[in-house]
Write a protein that holds these residues in place. Sequence first.
Motif, PDB file in Angstrom:
ATOM      1  N   THR A 245       0.975  -1.011  -0.113  1.00 23.71           N
ATOM      2  CA  THR A 245       0.001   0.080  -0.047  1.00 23.71           C
ATOM      3  C   THR A 245       0.836   1.156   0.134  1.00 23.71           C
ATOM      4  N   THR A 246       2.031   1.092   0.005  1.00 27.02           N
ATOM      5  CA  THR A 246       3.268   2.191  -0.038  1.00 27.02           C
ATOM      6  C   THR A 246       4.278   1.616  -1.119  1.00 27.02           C
ATOM      7  N   TRP A 247       4.980   2.945  -1.606  1.00 20.84           N
ATOM      8  CA  TRP A 247       6.089   2.840  -2.485  1.00 20.84           C
ATOM      9  C   TRP A 247       7.031   1.981  -1.834  1.00 20.84           C
ATOM     10  N   ILE A 248       7.482   2.582  -0.607  1.00 19.21           N
ATOM     11  CA  ILE A 248       8.583   2.001   0.215  1.00 19.21           C
ATOM     12  C   ILE A 248       8.180   0.563   0.593  1.00 19.21           C
ATOM     13  N   GLY A 249       7.002   0.272   0.949  1.00 16.93           N
ATOM     14  CA  GLY A 249       6.562  -1.010   1.033  1.00 16.93           C
ATOM     15  C   GLY A 249       6.852  -1.810  -0.011  1.00 16.93           C
ATOM     16  N   LEU A 250       6.700  -1.519  -1.103  1.00 15.70           N
ATOM     17  CA  LEU A 250       6.826  -2.466  -2.603  1.00 15.70           C
ATOM     18  C   LEU A 250       8.348  -2.748  -2.590  1.00 15.70           C
ATOM     19  N   ILE A 251       9.235  -1.607  -2.494  1.00 13.99           N
ATOM     20  CA  ILE A 251      10.676  -1.568  -2.892  1.00 13.99           C
ATOM     21  C   ILE A 251      11.323  -2.630  -1.661  1.00 13.99           C
ATOM     22  N   ARG A 252      10.729  -2.469  -0.564  1.00 11.30           N
ATOM     23  CA  ARG A 252      11.484  -3.326   0.528  1.00 11.30           C
ATOM     24  C   ARG A 252      10.951  -4.691   1.090  1.00 11.30           C
ATOM     25  N   ASP A 253       9.994  -5.042   0.190  1.00  9.85           N
ATOM     26  CA  ASP A 253       9.311  -6.360   0.290  1.00  9.85           C
ATOM     27  C   ASP A 253      10.177  -7.322   0.295  1.00  9.85           C
ATOM     28  N   PRO A 254      10.637  -8.444   0.748  1.00  4.67           N
ATOM     29  CA  PRO A 254      11.618  -9.465   0.337  1.00  4.67           C
ATOM     30  C   PRO A 254      11.105 -10.206  -1.054  1.00  4.67           C
TER      31      PRO A 254
END
Length: 234
Positions: A46-55
């Motif tokens: 639900t966030t850009w940083i959440g996408l990038i940091r997802d394993p």
Amino acid sequence: MTSSDPRPEGAPFRLAILDDHGLIVDSLATMFSEQSPEFDVAVRATTWIGLIRDPGFPVDVVLMDLQLGDTVSIESRIRACRAAGAKVVVVTALDDEESRDRALEAGAAAFIPKTTPADELVEVARKVARGERVRPSRRVPVLAGGQADVAASDGPDRTAAGLANARLSPAEERALRLYAQGLSTLEVGRRMDVGYETAKTYLRRVREKYAKVGRPASRKSDLIRRAAEDGLLE
């Protein structure tokens, strides 16, 4: 499967869904699971940083909302995903010509209104996963008072509060910005007006500095994560 395709023969395409409404993310994930077994929903964010940091990132295809509640432009989001090897489908409630042109020029494979029927959205994702570029003719009106994607800001969104500072030099920071946008080391050097070996040294130092503060950056996808965490994708 082509020789450049790292997926095993017959393996599903790995899909990421990015929208700031969790209900939409879950609904799309369910839809793809039920209607398109050739996709594996690997990341829900639900966030850009959440996408990038997802394993689970990077993936093969990212379904990305145009408007997110941050200051990272749609161009930087698309280029970062492409640099990590992911194709991008922008799904939007704001289908104005300027936003469409910005997304496609940045490298999005498709720009799709949120009013698109479910089966058509799945078919677009299939085509994009196979390497096709899709430019649908359907348009939806922009609602009165609608605003464009939040692209401009007074400065980078420092979302990584609390993470150790790698203390990059201005040249190292610029090299990382360019590299995270998908430029090769040679292209980074040309853009910075330095030689290939100098650009290579800048990026090596970036990796070393992040490693010293406990933030791995050996792979390109890791470098993109670090750039996103430190607000270097504008």
